[in-house]
Design a protein around this motif. Sequence first.
Motif, PDB file in Angstrom:
ATOM      1  N   UNK A   1      33.055   5.539 -20.547  1.00 24.84           N
ATOM      2  CA  UNK A   1      32.140   5.426 -19.400  1.00 24.84           C
ATOM      3  C   UNK A   1      32.637   6.175 -18.164  1.00 24.84           C
ATOM      4  N   UNK A   2      33.358   7.271 -18.377  1.00 27.86           N
ATOM      5  CA  UNK A   2      33.901   8.013 -17.237  1.00 27.86           C
ATOM      6  C   UNK A   2      32.797   8.628 -16.377  1.00 27.86           C
ATOM      7  N   UNK A   3      31.708   9.079 -16.996  1.00 24.08           N
ATOM      8  CA  UNK A   3      30.613   9.688 -16.243  1.00 24.08           C
ATOM      9  C   UNK A   3      29.923   8.651 -15.350  1.00 24.08           C
ATOM     10  N   UNK A   4      29.712   7.462 -15.890  1.00 24.58           N
ATOM     11  CA  UNK A   4      29.055   6.404 -15.115  1.00 24.58           C
ATOM     12  C   UNK A   4      29.895   6.018 -13.909  1.00 24.58           C
ATOM     13  N   UNK A   5      31.212   5.945 -14.095  1.00 26.74           N
ATOM     14  CA  UNK A   5      32.077   5.595 -12.970  1.00 26.74           C
ATOM     15  C   UNK A   5      32.065   6.679 -11.904  1.00 26.74           C
ATOM     16  N   UNK A   6      32.095   7.928 -12.331  1.00 30.75           N
ATOM     17  CA  UNK A   6      32.099   9.025 -11.357  1.00 30.75           C
ATOM     18  C   UNK A   6      30.766   9.127 -10.631  1.00 30.75           C
ATOM     19  N   UNK A   7      29.662   8.912 -11.365  1.00 26.62           N
ATOM     20  CA  UNK A   7      28.336   9.002 -10.761  1.00 26.62           C
ATOM     21  C   UNK A   7      27.950   7.730 -10.024  1.00 26.62           C
ATOM     22  N   UNK A   8      28.702   6.651 -10.265  1.00 31.85           N
ATOM     23  CA  UNK A   8      28.401   5.346  -9.677  1.00 31.85           C
ATOM     24  C   UNK A   8      26.978   4.911 -10.006  1.00 31.85           C
TER      25      UNK A   8
END
Length: 225
Positions: A83-90
């Motif tokens: 879920x790295x993209x979700x964390x970066x995109x918030x």
Amino acid sequence: MTRSRPTSDLSDTDNGPVRGALGRRGSERRCLVTREQKPPEGMIRFVVSPDNRVVPDLAGKLPGRGMWLSASRDVLDSARTRQAFARAAKAQVSVPENLADLVGGALVQRMLDAVSLARRAGQTVCGFQKCREWLTSGRVGVVIRSESASPDEFSRLVSGRRSLPVVTVPDRVLESAFSRDRAVYAVMAPGALAQRLIAEHERFSGVAGRPLPDPEGVSKEQAEL
């Protein structure tokens, strides 16, 4: 006193398209997964589309906040599962399950585009004899071989010119670029297109997640595999 580097040059995200097709040289981006800082031309930029899908931006030109990953299949797979993209995109985002394959396929197309452009510009030739003529005359910036090429024949082709960079590409790259049923060797003149091909090949090699054939008689450093 040591001058600190601007935070915009040491980020895992950005606020818009990066300058140039492969990023602004001299700046660095931080990988979402490994946290390593690297020049953007050796990484993969992603943006979130209006319908919240994660989209690779290989040319670095799409609008929106960019998210950066090292050009490695393991890194791309980890970013999707952790879920790295979700964390970066918030925000909640949709990430394709075959993300690494999509990026790898797009990089193959970018290598094909570079060779095709060079062909139209008269900066590349295909075939053993023509390639050998360019090599002996010192007109070559990069040697290209298809992955099914014969190691022995390739060794004869580059005899006396083994200090040149070599890229190994999937068979369809040269076959499509030169409109031939079988095309295994090409050479390209020095210049921007040769540098672009080498850069795209380096990214593809990491994302492919598999070693391409190492030409017999040519060191790994020279082959740039």
